[in-house]
Design a protein around this motif. Structure first.
Motif, PDB file in Angstrom:
ATOM      1  N   ALA A  81       9.758  12.794  -3.728  1.00 11.66           N
ATOM      2  CA  ALA A  81       9.693  12.201  -5.193  1.00 11.66           C
ATOM      3  C   ALA A  81       9.600  10.573  -5.367  1.00 11.66           C
ATOM      4  N   ILE A  82      10.305   9.864  -4.949  1.00 12.99           N
ATOM      5  CA  ILE A  82      10.227   8.601  -5.085  1.00 12.99           C
ATOM      6  C   ILE A  82       9.048   7.906  -4.405  1.00 12.99           C
ATOM      7  N   GLN A  83       8.992   8.411  -3.039  1.00 17.49           N
ATOM      8  CA  GLN A  83       7.655   7.779  -2.478  1.00 17.49           C
ATOM      9  C   GLN A  83       6.454   8.054  -2.959  1.00 17.49           C
ATOM     10  N   GLN A  84       6.339   9.355  -3.629  1.00 17.53           N
ATOM     11  CA  GLN A  84       4.941   9.569  -4.518  1.00 17.53           C
ATOM     12  C   GLN A  84       4.794   8.709  -5.430  1.00 17.53           C
ATOM     13  N   ARG A  85       5.873   8.489  -6.376  1.00 13.82           N
ATOM     14  CA  ARG A  85       5.799   7.508  -7.343  1.00 13.82           C
ATOM     15  C   ARG A  85       5.276   5.904  -6.966  1.00 13.82           C
ATOM     16  N   LEU A  86       5.908   5.692  -5.666  1.00 14.29           N
ATOM     17  CA  LEU A  86       5.726   4.393  -5.073  1.00 14.29           C
ATOM     18  C   LEU A  86       3.990   4.314  -4.863  1.00 14.29           C
ATOM     19  N   GLU A  87       3.536   5.378  -4.195  1.00 16.46           N
ATOM     20  CA  GLU A  87       2.344   5.308  -3.694  1.00 16.46           C
ATOM     21  C   GLU A  87       1.323   5.300  -4.799  1.00 16.46           C
ATOM     22  N   GLU A  88       1.608   6.096  -6.053  1.00 16.70           N
ATOM     23  CA  GLU A  88       0.753   6.213  -7.083  1.00 16.70           C
ATOM     24  C   GLU A  88       0.650   4.952  -7.798  1.00 16.70           C
ATOM     25  N   PHE A  89       1.877   4.333  -7.949  1.00 17.60           N
ATOM     26  CA  PHE A  89       2.044   2.643  -8.436  1.00 17.60           C
ATOM     27  C   PHE A  89       1.290   1.768  -7.799  1.00 17.60           C
ATOM     28  N   LEU A  90       1.162   1.931  -6.345  1.00 18.29           N
ATOM     29  CA  LEU A  90       0.508   1.087  -5.326  1.00 18.29           C
ATOM     30  C   LEU A  90      -1.010   1.284  -5.605  1.00 18.29           C
ATOM     31  N   ARG A  91      -1.555   2.451  -5.778  1.00 17.95           N
ATOM     32  CA  ARG A  91      -2.917   2.704  -6.169  1.00 17.95           C
ATOM     33  C   ARG A  91      -3.493   2.230  -7.440  1.00 17.95           C
ATOM     34  N   THR A  92      -2.627   2.611  -8.312  1.00 17.48           N
ATOM     35  CA  THR A  92      -3.221   2.354  -9.984  1.00 17.48           C
ATOM     36  C   THR A  92      -2.914   1.057 -10.215  1.00 17.48           C
ATOM     37  N   THR A  93      -1.434   0.475 -10.415  1.00 19.31           N
ATOM     38  CA  THR A  93      -1.119  -0.424 -11.071  1.00 19.31           C
ATOM     39  C   THR A  93      -1.278  -1.809 -10.133  1.00 19.31           C
TER      40      THR A  93
END
Ligand SMILES: Cc1cc2nc3c(=O)[nH]c(=O)nc-3n(C[C@H](O)[C@H](O)[C@H](O)COP(=O)(O)OP(=O)(O)OC[C@H]3O[C@@H](n4cnc5c(N)ncnc54)[C@H](O)[C@@H]3O)c2cc1C
Length: 376
Positions: free
Chosen positions: A305-317
């Motif tokens: 769950a947390i790793q998914q959020r981190l990866e999404e943030f890495l790609r978008t923000t």
């Protein structure tokens, strides 16, 4: 959870699960376990940045010191963190002034500035004084950045308003970054060179001011320093009402040439934080608060769950397209006030820890204090 990076030209191979990006020294030999019963003047429990700094300060006074760790040098948060070197406590300076009073907060901030100067001077190979950015993720946070800036400037501490490609917020020029595992290993080598006895693979089961009972033998001593951050309350249960352990998670990428991030960034009140390493890869942590019930834990394994959020943030923000090569987690302890534990908890047992997620600089400072208390 496996890393998703793939080997290729200029791309690191996929690494072992739960290994930090900092673990890049294949020649490192883990410390040997304690061979049996032993005695010393001061026993330091925990060989992260704080414990090793205490060992270092004690050896500088020619004290007969032993340092022991359940695992190895930097096996805890000190070798697995974001590498941000920030002045002050976990709370922003204006919040620390509210919580602790002006004189205490300002004096602590001043001491962390001096500690930073020492870190940059002593470890030029693994630190960089880049400054840091606190970037506001909302209008409310922008207002809070102004309040932080006003307090820092009122106290004469270095800080300026920042507006740039990353967003708006504060630039703190005195801050920087480090390769945290390299720094603790350098401290350990220096301590061994100065005659300290250090042992890994030696969990401590019981502590008093004169006796440290480990899995491999008992150490008789005159004083003990406990320098444990995450899971501190497991070793000293009387601290459980004041100390709670959380898991913090990070990931790192292969070199990300499409992004250039000259300074580490603290975002959304510091819940997210990242830095770009000299080879262009990005180390990013955060999102503990989004799964808070699960992250109050002694388990230090990354979660999907947390790793998914981190990866999404890495790609978008952040806007990095580089493959993820590392995913890891570690434990740290929090206090309700954000102020660390630094006190004699049992007769002759001096405890430092619970830095509420920001212990790279404060931990070293507490370690110097603990070393001087142990010599009284
Ligand atoms: C993912 C993450 C990111 C972070 N980012 C930052 C950052 O960017 N900047 C910052 O300032 N701080 C950051 N922190 C916090 C910082 O890493 C810690 O506060 C700091 O490293 C604590 O160092 P320490 O030496 O006190 O404790 P630790 O590094 O946790 O060392 C304690 C040692 O004690 C040992 N130990 C524990 N129990 C026992 C026992 N019973 N017997 C023997 N040994 C024992 C452990 O094996 C460990 O090696 C982060 C933490 C994490 C986890």
């Amino acid at each position: 959870m496996p890393a998703t990076g793939r080997a290729g030209p200029g791309v690191r191979a996929v690494i072992a699960p739960n290994t930090p990006v900092w673990d890049d020294e294949p020649a490192w030999v883990p410390l040997a376990p304690l061979p049996g019963d032993a005695s010393c003047d001061v026993c330091v429990i925990g060989l992260g940045g704080s414990g090793l700094m205490a060992v270092h300060a004690l050896r500088a006074q020619a004290v007969d010191v032993m340092g022991i760790d359940a695992a190895d040098v930097g096996a805890g948060a000190a070798g697995r963190n974001g590498g941000l070197l920030l002045a002050g406590l976990a709370d922003f300076h204006h919040d620390a002034v509210q919580a602790l009073g002006h004189d205490v907060a300002a004096s602590l901030y001043r001491r962390t500035l001096a500690e930073l100067d020492g870190l940059f001077a002593e470890f030029p190979d693994c630190t960089r004084r880049t400054g840091s950015l606190r970037i506001a993720a909302s209008d409310a946070e922008r207002a809070d950045c102004h309040a932080q800036l006003a307090q820092l400037q009122a106290d004469g501490f270095p800080a300026e308003w920042y507006s740039g490609v990353e967003g708006e917020g504060l630039l703190i020029p005195s801050d920087g970054v480090m390769q945290p595992l390299r720094r603790v290993r350098a401290l350990a080598r220096a301590a061994l060179g100065a005659g300290a006895r250090l042992h890994g693979g030696t969990p401590v089961h019981e502590v008093s001011g004169t006796r440290v009972v480990t899995a491999h033998g008992t150490i008789c001593c005159r004083r003990v320093i406990v320098a444990v951050d995450g899971r501190l309350e497991a070793l000293l249960p009387e601290l459980a009402p004041r100390v709670r352990t959380a898991r913090l998670q990070m990931l790192a990428t292969a070199p990300s040439p499409e992004r250039r991030i000259p300074r580490p960034i603290y975002w959304r009140d510091g819940f997210e934080y990242w830095q770009q390493l000299p080879d262009g890869s990005i180390a990013l942590g955060g999102f503990r608060d989004t799964e808070i019930d699960q992250e109050w834990t002694h388990d230090a394994t990354p979660t999907a769950a947390i790793q998914q959020r981190l990866e999404e943030f890495l790609r978008t923000t952040i806007g990095s397209r580089a493959p993820v090569t590392h995913r890891w987690a570690s434990s740290v302890a929090y206090t309700p006030t954000g102020a660390p534990i630094a006190e004699e908890v049992r007769d002759g047992v001096f405890v430092i820890g619970a830095y509420s997620g920001t212990g790279n600089v404060v931990g070293a400072l507490c370690a110097r204090d603990a070393a001087s208390w142990a010599l009284r």
